[in-house]
Design a protein around this motif. Structure first.
Motif, short mmCIF file in Angstrom:
data_model
loop_
_atom_site.label_atom_id
_atom_site.label_comp_id
_atom_site.label_asym_id
_atom_site.label_seq_id
_atom_site.Cartn_x
_atom_site.Cartn_y
_atom_site.Cartn_z
N ILE A 177 2.81 -1.07 10.66
CA ILE A 177 3.47 -0.49 9.96
C ILE A 177 4.69 0.13 10.23
CG2 ILE A 177 3.70 1.13 7.70
CD1 ILE A 177 0.98 0.51 7.26
N LEU A 182 3.91 20.00 4.94
CA LEU A 182 4.04 18.86 4.03
C LEU A 182 3.69 18.76 2.76
CD1 LEU A 182 4.21 15.57 6.29
CD2 LEU A 182 6.03 16.22 4.80
N PHE A 183 2.37 19.22 2.77
CA PHE A 183 1.48 19.02 1.51
C PHE A 183 2.22 20.20 0.59
CE2 PHE A 183 -2.98 20.07 -0.47
CZ PHE A 183 -2.97 18.71 -1.32
N LEU A 214 -7.38 0.79 6.94
CA LEU A 214 -6.64 0.47 7.85
C LEU A 214 -6.94 0.91 9.09
CD1 LEU A 214 -3.18 1.30 5.87
CD2 LEU A 214 -4.33 -0.82 5.90
N ILE A 269 -4.95 17.95 6.73
CA ILE A 269 -4.55 18.92 6.38
C ILE A 269 -5.62 20.08 6.12
CG2 ILE A 269 -3.85 19.92 3.89
CD1 ILE A 269 -2.54 17.23 3.30
N ARG A 312 0.48 -1.32 0.03
CA ARG A 312 0.18 -0.11 -0.17
C ARG A 312 0.97 1.34 0.03
NH1 ARG A 312 -5.01 -1.54 2.21
NH2 ARG A 312 -5.75 0.64 1.63
#
Ligand code: HEC
Length: 199
Positions: free
Chosen positions: A106, A83-84, A98, A73, A34
């Motif tokens: 993960i 970050l975006f 998930l 966001i 993924r």
């Protein structure tokens, strides 16, 4: 009965570490399916390098971001917005299926990989014959190991440019030597043919 209590902490530790390991295994499978198309540990791909991501955000933030990054966001979360913008508004898809436990797995996998990346030998890889040598490059060391730049990366037989220059220098030296001998012979001959008049 008492003995069992003594072993409890050990039992707990063993179970805990086995769990973390299993978690990392499960996490690896999810990550590869993924996330790996956009993320790696130790390298930036479409998305950020996830090495030590658990040290940049808390678990709750990561779970929220992985499940629905756009929602985080849009909520105005500063780290998420930055970050975006940094990634030119590339959309990270939602992963609503998930669970927090999946994402924890993960993260266990990412933590394991981060340690591996941190312990990986840094390039350039030092040849074996070089290993006993520590400290500053002395002239003697540079000659002995053909480490002419003195930076612990010795010249190898593949450095064609180096060997070409060395060959040219050798030819020039031999030619000069040859020329000097020839000129000397010529001068000797002249001397013999025209002895100084006062003798
Ligand atoms: C289509 C590409 C893509 C996929 C698939 C993807 N991501 Fe991302 N991810 C991004 C991008 C791009 C960003 C940077 C933020 C942004 O643009 O939204 C990001 C940011 C992140 C961040 C924040 C990183 C940081 O340095 O702060 C985490 C954590 C993250 N992703 C985890 C995951 C996980 C876990 C998966 C798999 C379940 C995943 N991502 C799948 C593209 C992706």
């Amino acid at each position: 009965m008492k003995k069992i209590f003594k072993f409890m902490p050990i039992l707990f530790l063993v179970t805990f570490s086995v769990n973390a390991q299993e978690g990392a295994e499960a996490g690896k499978a999810i990550f590869n399916n993924r996330c790996a198309s956009c993320h790696a540990v130790g390298k930036k791909l479409v998305g950020p390098d996830l090495k030590d991501v658990d040290q940049r955000h808390n678990q709750e933030w990561i779970v929220n971001f992985v499940r629905h990054s756009q929602q985080v966001i849009k909520s105005g979360d500063k780290a998420a917005v930055t970050l975006f913008e940094e990634y030119n508004k590339t959309l990270m898809p939602d992963h609503l299926d998930l669970t927090a436990a999946d994402i924890d797995h993960i993260l266990n996998f990412i933590k394991e990989e981060s340690v591996k990346v941190a312990n990986a030998p840094s390039s350039p890889i030092v040849p074996d014959r070089y290993k006993p040598y520590k400290g500053e490059s002395s002239l003697w060391h540079q000659i002995l190991y053909l480490d002419l730049p003195g930076n612990h990366t010795p010249v190898t037989k593949n450095d064609t440019q180096f060997w070409f220059v060395l060959t040219v220098i050798f030819i020039v030296i031999v030619s000069v030597f040859y020329a000097v001998v020839k000129v000397n012979q010529f001068v000797d001959k002249l001397d013999k043919n025209n002895p100084p008049s006062n003798q």
